[in-house]
Design a protein around this motif. Structure first.
Motif, PDB file in Angstrom:
ATOM      1  N   LEU A  64       7.227  -2.780   8.580  1.00 61.29           N
ATOM      2  CA  LEU A  64       7.471  -3.895   7.653  1.00 61.29           C
ATOM      3  C   LEU A  64       6.126  -4.459   7.209  1.00 61.29           C
ATOM      4  CD1 LEU A  64      10.228  -5.717   9.780  1.00 61.29           C
ATOM      5  CD2 LEU A  64      10.489  -3.743   8.255  1.00 61.29           C
ATOM      6  N   ILE A  65       5.857  -4.373   5.929  1.00 64.48           N
ATOM      7  CA  ILE A  65       4.563  -4.841   5.399  1.00 64.48           C
ATOM      8  C   ILE A  65       4.847  -5.996   4.440  1.00 64.48           C
ATOM      9  CG2 ILE A  65       2.481  -4.186   4.140  1.00 64.48           C
ATOM     10  CD1 ILE A  65       2.854  -1.334   5.100  1.00 64.48           C
ATOM     11  N   THR A  66       4.316  -7.154   4.769  1.00 57.04           N
ATOM     12  CA  THR A  66       4.757  -8.377   4.071  1.00 57.04           C
ATOM     13  C   THR A  66       3.585  -9.099   3.390  1.00 57.04           C
ATOM     14  OG1 THR A  66       4.617  -9.425   6.235  1.00 57.04           O
ATOM     15  CG2 THR A  66       6.801  -8.759   5.498  1.00 57.04           C
ATOM     16  N   PRO A  95       1.689  -8.347   9.156  1.00 54.52           N
ATOM     17  CA  PRO A  95       1.649  -9.532   8.281  1.00 54.52           C
ATOM     18  C   PRO A  95       0.456  -9.475   7.321  1.00 54.52           C
ATOM     19  CG  PRO A  95       1.706 -10.136  10.635  1.00 54.52           C
ATOM     20  CD  PRO A  95       1.369  -8.678  10.551  1.00 54.52           C
ATOM     21  N   ALA A  96       0.547 -10.237   6.255  1.00 52.68           N
ATOM     22  CA  ALA A  96      -0.550 -10.277   5.270  1.00 52.68           C
ATOM     23  C   ALA A  96      -1.784 -10.928   5.901  1.00 52.68           C
ATOM     24  CB  ALA A  96      -0.109 -11.058   4.041  1.00 52.68           C
ATOM     25  N   GLU A  97      -2.937 -10.390   5.562  1.00 57.24           N
ATOM     26  CA  GLU A  97      -4.164 -10.877   6.195  1.00 57.24           C
ATOM     27  C   GLU A  97      -4.584 -12.278   5.726  1.00 57.24           C
ATOM     28  OE1 GLU A  97      -3.616  -8.132   4.411  1.00 57.24           O
ATOM     29  OE2 GLU A  97      -5.457  -7.304   3.563  1.00 57.24           O
ATOM     30  N   GLY A 129      -3.924  -7.084  10.506  1.00 56.28           N
ATOM     31  CA  GLY A 129      -5.035  -6.297   9.967  1.00 56.28           C
ATOM     32  C   GLY A 129      -5.062  -6.267   8.463  1.00 56.28           C
ATOM     33  N   ILE A 130      -6.096  -5.609   7.966  1.00 55.64           N
ATOM     34  CA  ILE A 130      -6.336  -5.466   6.539  1.00 55.64           C
ATOM     35  C   ILE A 130      -5.386  -4.389   6.004  1.00 55.64           C
ATOM     36  CG2 ILE A 130      -8.169  -4.913   4.834  1.00 55.64           C
ATOM     37  CD1 ILE A 130      -8.692  -7.434   6.623  1.00 55.64           C
ATOM     38  N   GLY A 131      -4.883  -4.606   4.780  1.00 56.53           N
ATOM     39  CA  GLY A 131      -3.906  -3.676   4.214  1.00 56.53           C
ATOM     40  C   GLY A 131      -4.371  -2.232   4.207  1.00 56.53           C
ATOM     41  N   GLU A 132      -5.593  -2.007   3.748  1.00 54.22           N
ATOM     42  CA  GLU A 132      -6.087  -0.632   3.592  1.00 54.22           C
ATOM     43  C   GLU A 132      -6.325   0.036   4.949  1.00 54.22           C
ATOM     44  OE1 GLU A 132      -7.216  -3.260   2.092  1.00 54.22           O
ATOM     45  OE2 GLU A 132      -7.035  -2.896  -0.073  1.00 54.22           O
ATOM     46  N   GLU A 133      -6.359  -0.754   6.028  1.00 53.26           N
ATOM     47  CA  GLU A 133      -6.573  -0.157   7.356  1.00 53.26           C
ATOM     48  C   GLU A 133      -5.246  -0.131   8.128  1.00 53.26           C
ATOM     49  OE1 GLU A 133      -9.705  -2.527   9.039  1.00 53.26           O
ATOM     50  OE2 GLU A 133     -11.142  -1.882   7.528  1.00 53.26           O
ATOM     51  N   SER A 143       9.313  -0.877   4.613  1.00 53.90           N
ATOM     52  CA  SER A 143       9.847  -1.921   3.740  1.00 53.90           C
ATOM     53  C   SER A 143       8.679  -2.807   3.353  1.00 53.90           C
ATOM     54  CB  SER A 143      10.926  -2.709   4.471  1.00 53.90           C
ATOM     55  OG  SER A 143      11.336  -3.761   3.644  1.00 53.90           O
ATOM     56  N   PHE A 144       8.450  -2.912   2.058  1.00 52.11           N
ATOM     57  CA  PHE A 144       7.233  -3.562   1.562  1.00 52.11           C
ATOM     58  C   PHE A 144       7.590  -4.611   0.513  1.00 52.11           C
ATOM     59  CE2 PHE A 144       4.093  -3.594  -1.945  1.00 52.11           C
ATOM     60  CZ  PHE A 144       2.997  -4.105  -1.270  1.00 52.11           C
ATOM     61  N   THR A 145       6.935  -5.750   0.587  1.00 53.59           N
ATOM     62  CA  THR A 145       6.974  -6.718  -0.509  1.00 53.59           C
ATOM     63  C   THR A 145       5.534  -7.056  -0.841  1.00 53.59           C
ATOM     64  OG1 THR A 145       9.092  -7.645   0.178  1.00 53.59           O
ATOM     65  CG2 THR A 145       7.741  -9.029  -1.233  1.00 53.59           C
ATOM     66  N   GLY A 146       5.182  -6.950  -2.109  1.00 54.33           N
ATOM     67  CA  GLY A 146       3.797  -7.246  -2.503  1.00 54.33           C
ATOM     68  C   GLY A 146       3.549  -6.821  -3.935  1.00 54.33           C
ATOM     69  N   GLU A 147       2.290  -6.582  -4.239  1.00 48.76           N
ATOM     70  CA  GLU A 147       1.916  -6.262  -5.620  1.00 48.76           C
ATOM     71  C   GLU A 147       2.363  -4.857  -6.025  1.00 48.76           C
ATOM     72  OE1 GLU A 147      -2.242  -6.791  -6.509  1.00 48.76           O
ATOM     73  OE2 GLU A 147      -2.268  -8.629  -5.330  1.00 48.76           O
ATOM     74  N   THR A 183       0.723  -2.643  -7.751  1.00 51.16           N
ATOM     75  CA  THR A 183      -0.323  -1.624  -7.539  1.00 51.16           C
ATOM     76  C   THR A 183      -0.354  -1.187  -6.072  1.00 51.16           C
ATOM     77  OG1 THR A 183      -1.868  -3.437  -7.383  1.00 51.16           O
ATOM     78  CG2 THR A 183      -1.894  -2.218  -9.435  1.00 51.16           C
ATOM     79  N   THR A 184      -0.159  -2.108  -5.148  1.00 52.49           N
ATOM     80  CA  THR A 184      -0.121  -1.738  -3.723  1.00 52.49           C
ATOM     81  C   THR A 184       1.104  -0.875  -3.450  1.00 52.49           C
ATOM     82  OG1 THR A 184      -1.081  -3.902  -3.283  1.00 52.49           O
ATOM     83  CG2 THR A 184      -0.325  -2.657  -1.381  1.00 52.49           C
ATOM     84  N   GLY A 185       2.228  -1.231  -4.072  1.00 50.32           N
ATOM     85  CA  GLY A 185       3.456  -0.439  -3.909  1.00 50.32           C
ATOM     86  C   GLY A 185       3.244   1.000  -4.359  1.00 50.32           C
TER      87      GLY A 185
HETATM   88  P1  ADP Z   1      -0.020  -9.843  -2.120  1.00 47.44           P
HETATM   89  O1  ADP Z   1      -1.303 -10.026  -2.893  1.00 47.44           O
HETATM   90  O2  ADP Z   1       1.210 -10.345  -2.761  1.00 47.44           O
HETATM   91  O3  ADP Z   1      -0.117 -10.101  -0.647  1.00 47.44           O
HETATM   92  P2  ADP Z   1      -0.613  -7.143  -1.628  1.00 47.44           P
HETATM   93  O4  ADP Z   1       0.078  -5.994  -2.230  1.00 47.44           O
HETATM   94  O5  ADP Z   1      -2.076  -7.275  -1.793  1.00 47.44           O
HETATM   95  O6  ADP Z   1       0.203  -8.316  -2.209  1.00 47.44           O
HETATM   96  O7  ADP Z   1      -0.349  -7.220  -0.067  1.00 47.44           O
HETATM   97  C1  ADP Z   1       0.923  -7.180   0.505  1.00 47.44           C
HETATM   98  C2  ADP Z   1       0.805  -6.546   1.863  1.00 47.44           C
HETATM   99  O8  ADP Z   1       0.421  -5.190   1.693  1.00 47.44           O
HETATM  100  C3  ADP Z   1      -0.232  -7.167   2.782  1.00 47.44           C
HETATM  101  O9  ADP Z   1       0.274  -7.214   4.103  1.00 47.44           O
HETATM  102  C4  ADP Z   1      -1.390  -6.202   2.676  1.00 47.44           C
HETATM  103  O10 ADP Z   1      -2.191  -6.207   3.827  1.00 47.44           O
HETATM  104  C5  ADP Z   1      -0.653  -4.888   2.545  1.00 47.44           C
HETATM  105  N1  ADP Z   1      -1.443  -3.787   1.944  1.00 47.44           N
HETATM  106  C6  ADP Z   1      -2.433  -3.869   1.032  1.00 47.44           C
HETATM  107  N2  ADP Z   1      -2.915  -2.650   0.733  1.00 47.44           N
HETATM  108  C7  ADP Z   1      -2.206  -1.756   1.474  1.00 47.44           C
HETATM  109  C8  ADP Z   1      -2.228  -0.324   1.610  1.00 47.44           C
HETATM  110  N3  ADP Z   1      -3.081   0.430   0.927  1.00 47.44           N
HETATM  111  N4  ADP Z   1      -1.344   0.251   2.455  1.00 47.44           N
HETATM  112  C9  ADP Z   1      -0.462  -0.504   3.139  1.00 47.44           C
HETATM  113  N5  ADP Z   1      -0.406  -1.848   3.070  1.00 47.44           N
HETATM  114  C10 ADP Z   1      -1.258  -2.475   2.244  1.00 47.44           C
END
Ligand code: ADP
Length: 478
Positions: A145-147, A174-176, A204-208, A223-227, A229-231
């Protein structure tokens, strides 16, 4: 304060010892040190969750018993709702009164999915008199779950509740920018009796950390909610293992007002739709399309209402618009304000930091009028308290403007014309449409978007579908 991962029922630092710091949006001071998860921490969490899946009681537990634990989670959340709200407010910059609403909804998420899992039936198909098919739904496995950072606790629980209800152990990333409120979850889960290894957090950081979770072969669902481009990145990275994906992404949702609408109520909805939750909400009605016959009156009244939205310290109960989450995001939103000005849109409210708030990520409620669809502020998601107002003359033009976006999450329609309502409801490109109403949610309904706004739906049985695999059994009785 120091936040660690929670793996297999233990609070642990990163294997590498790496950390990052989080900032308080109202001051931009560092106030949290957080363990920065990497591939080896994800590996440890997956091992714990996988063990809970293959050897533990959770996936096999009768639904009634699992539902009982989910209800205890809801009780444990309710017991802490003041604490959740105040951590959330400090960490995200959301106004305290709105953070309270989010804590309340988090408890509701668990109660709701406890009911769903105990009332959902499975299907039986009789193929011939002596043959039948029945369908069982099996928990899919370890759920990743990535939030996002905007309403972290609510959105974390919106994914946790159905995943746990379906019988899946979970790893939450969780989001950083707003990791704090998740730190209450381990105690909540333990108090409710969730077995060790079923609920895990890797910060942690999304990219890691996020990327390692997406890449792990033993995590069959993300399951992801976010931007958006990240999706897209997640989708590419999940392709190697053909993962199930549930994605709730960005939006640029239109709020369309015809001249036969109740203008006072439409105005309230427009103010709520874009300035609540700091405008940092995926369903924000960030494009207001108004019929030309009432356009000038609307713009003038909207600007006046926006100028009265009280911007202030997130923990002040009188505050309606708090601090944006992070200086990087604040910088991006302020850049869009400048882009709007440079593109020739008419700034009729806000557009700058209030004089009374010299530090922190504060921006007055901002309204641009005369925005044309070619402008970037019309097309790109700003995710802050900035709204575009655009005139239209006919229903056809309103529809064309509403759909002139890569996104398709929500739409809002204000009219008292019944035929027009049903005509537009079929043609507006969005996953959800609210007519003469704000975005009131019934948790049974499918929440999600079309086009660049996402894949799949969350809510009620739709969420359970995400975390289960259907399995048919064909039986010949003769
Ligand atoms: P928002 O700016 O709405 O938080 P992001 O898409 O930047 O949207 O981030 C949402 C979540 O996705 C965060 O938990 C972030 O750490 C994670 N995330 C960002 N980049 C990646 C990635 N390359 N792979 C997996 N998760 C990521």
């Amino acid at each position: 304060m120091n936040l660690q991962h929670y793996i297999g029922g233990e609070h642990v630092p990163s294997v590498s010892g790496a950390t990052f710091t989080a900032l308080e949006p109202a001051t931009n001071e560092e106030y949290l040190t957080v363990s920065a998860g990497q591939a080896e921490d994800i590996e440890a969490a997956v091992a714990a969750a996988r063990k809970a899946f293959t050897e533990g009681p959770w996936p096999k537990m009768p639904a009634q018993q699992r539902a009982g634990i989910l209800r205890k989670i809801a009780d444990a959340i309710e017991k802490r709702d003041d604490e959740i709200a105040s951590l959330e407010c400090r960490d995200t910059g959301l106004p305290i009164t709105q953070a309270r609403g989010q804590a309340h909804r988090a408890a509701q998420n668990f109660r709701f999915f406890a009911d769903v899992i105990t009332t959902l039936g499975e299907d039986v198909y009789r193929v011939a008199s002596a043959q039948l098919n029945y369908v069982i739904r099996k928990p899919i496995g370890v759920a990743g779950l990535i939030t996002p950072w905007n309403t972290p606790f609510m959105l974390e629980t919106w994914k946790l509740a159905p995943a746990l209800a379906a019988g899946c152990p979970v790893i939450l990333k969780p989001a950083e920018w707003s990791p704090l409120s998740a730190s209450l979850l381990p105690a909540i889960m333990e108090e409710a009796g969730v077995p060790a290894g079923v609920f895990n957090i890797v910060h942690g950081i999304g990219e890691e950390a996020g990327a390692a979770l997406v890449a792990h072969p033993d995590v069959p669902i993300i399951s992801f909610t976010g931007e958006t481009t990240t999706g897209q990145i997640i989708m590419r990275n999940a392709a190697d293992n053909l993962k199930t994906l549930s994605m709730e992404l960005g939006g640029k949702s239109p709020l369309v007002i015809f001249d036969d609408a109740d203008l006072d109520r439409a105005l309230d909805a427009a103010v709520f739709g874009v300035f609540s939750l700091n405008g940092e909400r995926c369903t924000a009605s960030s494009r207001v399309l108004v019929q030309d016959t009432i356009y000038e009156e609307f713009v003038q009244r909207f600007a006046e209402r926006a100028s009265r939205v009280k911007v202030g310290a997130p923990d002040d109960p009188a505050t309606e618009l708090g601090a944006l989450v992070h200086p990087e995001h604040y910088g991006r939103v302020m850049e869009y304000v400048q882009i709007g000005i440079d593109e020739g849109a008419r700034l009729v409210a806000g557009g700058s930091r209030p004089d009374t708030l010299p530090v922190g990520n504060f921006l007055s409620a901002t309204v641009f009028a005369d925005v044309s669809p070619k402008m970037r502020i019309f097309q790109e998601e700003i995710f802050g308290p900035v709204v575009c107002v655009t005139p239209f003359s006919t229903e056809e033009e309103a529809l064309e403007l509403a759909n002139d976006t890569r996104y398709g999450l929500a739409a809002y329609l204000w009219t008292n014309n019944l035929r027009r309502t049903h005509r537009l409801a079929q043609q507006i490109e969005s996953g959800m449409l609210w007519v003469n109403s704000q975005n009131v949610r019934d948790l049974r309904t499918p929440f999600g978007g079309v086009k660049a706004s996402g894949l799949g739906r969350e809510g009620g049985k739709h969420s359970i579908d995400v975390y289960t695999e259907s399995h048919i059994v064909h039986v010949a009785t003769e």
